[in-house]
Design an enzyme around this catalytic site. Structure first.
Site, PDB file in Angstrom:
ATOM      1  N   GLN A  78       0.826  -1.214   0.000  1.00 14.78           N
ATOM      2  CA  GLN A  78       0.000   0.000   0.000  1.00 14.78           C
ATOM      3  C   GLN A  78       0.865   1.271   0.000  1.00 14.78           C
ATOM      4  OE1 GLN A  78      -3.156   0.824  -0.358  1.00 14.78           O
ATOM      5  NE2 GLN A  78      -3.867  -1.272  -0.669  1.00 14.78           N
ATOM      6  N   SER A  79       1.973   1.216  -0.689  1.00 12.09           N
ATOM      7  CA  SER A  79       2.896   2.352  -0.729  1.00 12.09           C
ATOM      8  C   SER A  79       2.287   3.570  -1.427  1.00 12.09           C
ATOM      9  CB  SER A  79       4.185   1.954  -1.444  1.00 12.09           C
ATOM     10  OG  SER A  79       4.974   3.083  -1.747  1.00 12.09           O
ATOM     11  N   ASN A  80       2.357   4.705  -0.760  1.00 15.34           N
ATOM     12  CA  ASN A  80       1.970   5.971  -1.379  1.00 15.34           C
ATOM     13  C   ASN A  80       3.007   6.424  -2.401  1.00 15.34           C
ATOM     14  OD1 ASN A  80      -0.353   6.431   0.454  1.00 15.34           O
ATOM     15  ND2 ASN A  80       1.266   6.566   1.993  1.00 15.34           N
TER      16      ASN A  80
END
Length: 338
Positions: A78-80
């Site tokens: 879920q990396s921004n």
């Protein structure tokens, strides 16, 4: 040499439309007995916003100067950062390759299909996976292996590295942000910011220091304990100082990290983190994300309770965005509600 002149030699893509706003949190200020403001870096605009937009201006500036047509980057599922990189690549007509690392265990189906993962798919990014979450050197090496395949196909890849053995170009974006914040609020007493890779925290601290602003800058650990994060931050600050041709020693003297809000670990919610997320939403109508900003606000609340932020002080918390992750965490958040 002025700060602007220090940045002249670094190519920069233009993703920011201007300074992000400072918003006073009236109800929380009254409740906590401080003058609390939010630096709205969730409103940077590009691809759902967030702090990574500032960092990507310098990575993409370098990539464009080198003639790249494809960006490769690694991060958590879920990396921004990878989502923002895919948005930046789309804006510039480039391709993106996103490597998703297994950093958070025991997550539900939504974690792998919603939030940032879904947005990156909509942006047309290529996805690859890496089985370990604490192997920065290996993750970067896997990106280079894919980059070599792309070169053989006639592409011109550019790798945005995660490991500490590369110059922290992204930290230059928060060097700019530190300058921006001090111009907006020169009388700030304390700044609270998440501390993970170190680029946001290190850049901000450096920008504030070179503005000769004496505000305390508190880095709230979101991935490692304070001992490991302190060591990482010293490396980041030294490498950033080398880029800017300044002395790192005064920066080390101002380095402050805290890990009280970290448990049970990166990407995991504690009762305190969830309470902080709910308090911000239900008091000010502003959403925080489970991975970074909710932990940052929990850290700020701890600083107030311990007297490290004193009554009446003017305090700025940096809202680094990350809001798409809320949907990736819907199972965990909904189970808490039930």
């Amino acid at each position: 040499m002025t700060q602007d002149n220090k940045l002249d030699r670094f190519p920069r893509a233009q993703f920011m439309s201007g300074p992000t706003p400072l918003e006073r949190l009236d109800r929380l200020s009254s409740e906590l007995g401080i003058d609390l403001w939010l630096k709205r870096d969730d409103l940077t605009g590009l691809g759902f916003g967030g702090n990574k937009t500032r960092q990507l201006e310098f990575y993409f500036g370098d990539a464009l100067q080198k003639g790249a047509d494809t960006i490769l980057i690694t991060g958590a599922v879920q990396s921004n950062f990878v989502r923002s990189a895919a948005a930046a690549a789309a804006k510039l007509g480039m391709q993106s390759v996103l490597q998703l690392e297994e950093r958070v265990s025991d997550m539900g189906k939504a974690y792998y299909s919603s939030g940032n993962v879904l947005l990156a798919q909509i942006l047309g990014a290529e996805h690859m996976t890496y089985p370990e979450g604490e192997d920065e050197v290996g993750a970067d090496a896997a990106l280079h292996a894919r980059a070599d395949e792309l070169k053989a196909q006639g592409r011109k890849p550019y790798v945005i590295h995660l490991g500490l053995n590369h110059p922290p170009l992204g930290a230059l974006g928060y060097f700019v942000a530190g300058q921006e914040l001090c111009q907006q609020m020169p009388d700030v007493d304390a700044i609270v910011v998440p501390s993970g890779s170190g680029a946001t925290h290190g850049g901000l601290l450096t920008g504030v220091a070179l503005e000769e602003n004496t505000a305390s800058v508190f880095g709230v650990c979101v991935r490692r304990d304070s001992e490991k994060q302190m060591a990482r931050m010293k490396t980041v600050l030294q490498k950033l100082a080398d880029l800017l041709d300044i002395d790192a020693a005064p920066l080390h003297d101002r380095l402050n990290v805290m890990d009280e809000a970290l448990p049970p670990g990166y990407g995991k919610l504690s009762g305190g983190t969830r309470a902080a997320l709910d308090k911000m939403a239900r008091t000010e109508g502003i959403f925080l994300d489970p991975v970074y900003t909710a932990k940052t606000f929990a850290g700020l609340l701890h600083l107030v309770s311990e007297g490290k932020i004193q009554p009446g002080q003017k305090v700025v918390m940096v809202h680094t965005g990350g809001l798409p992750a809320l949907f990736g965490y819907q199972n965990e958040l909904a189970s808490d509600l039930s």
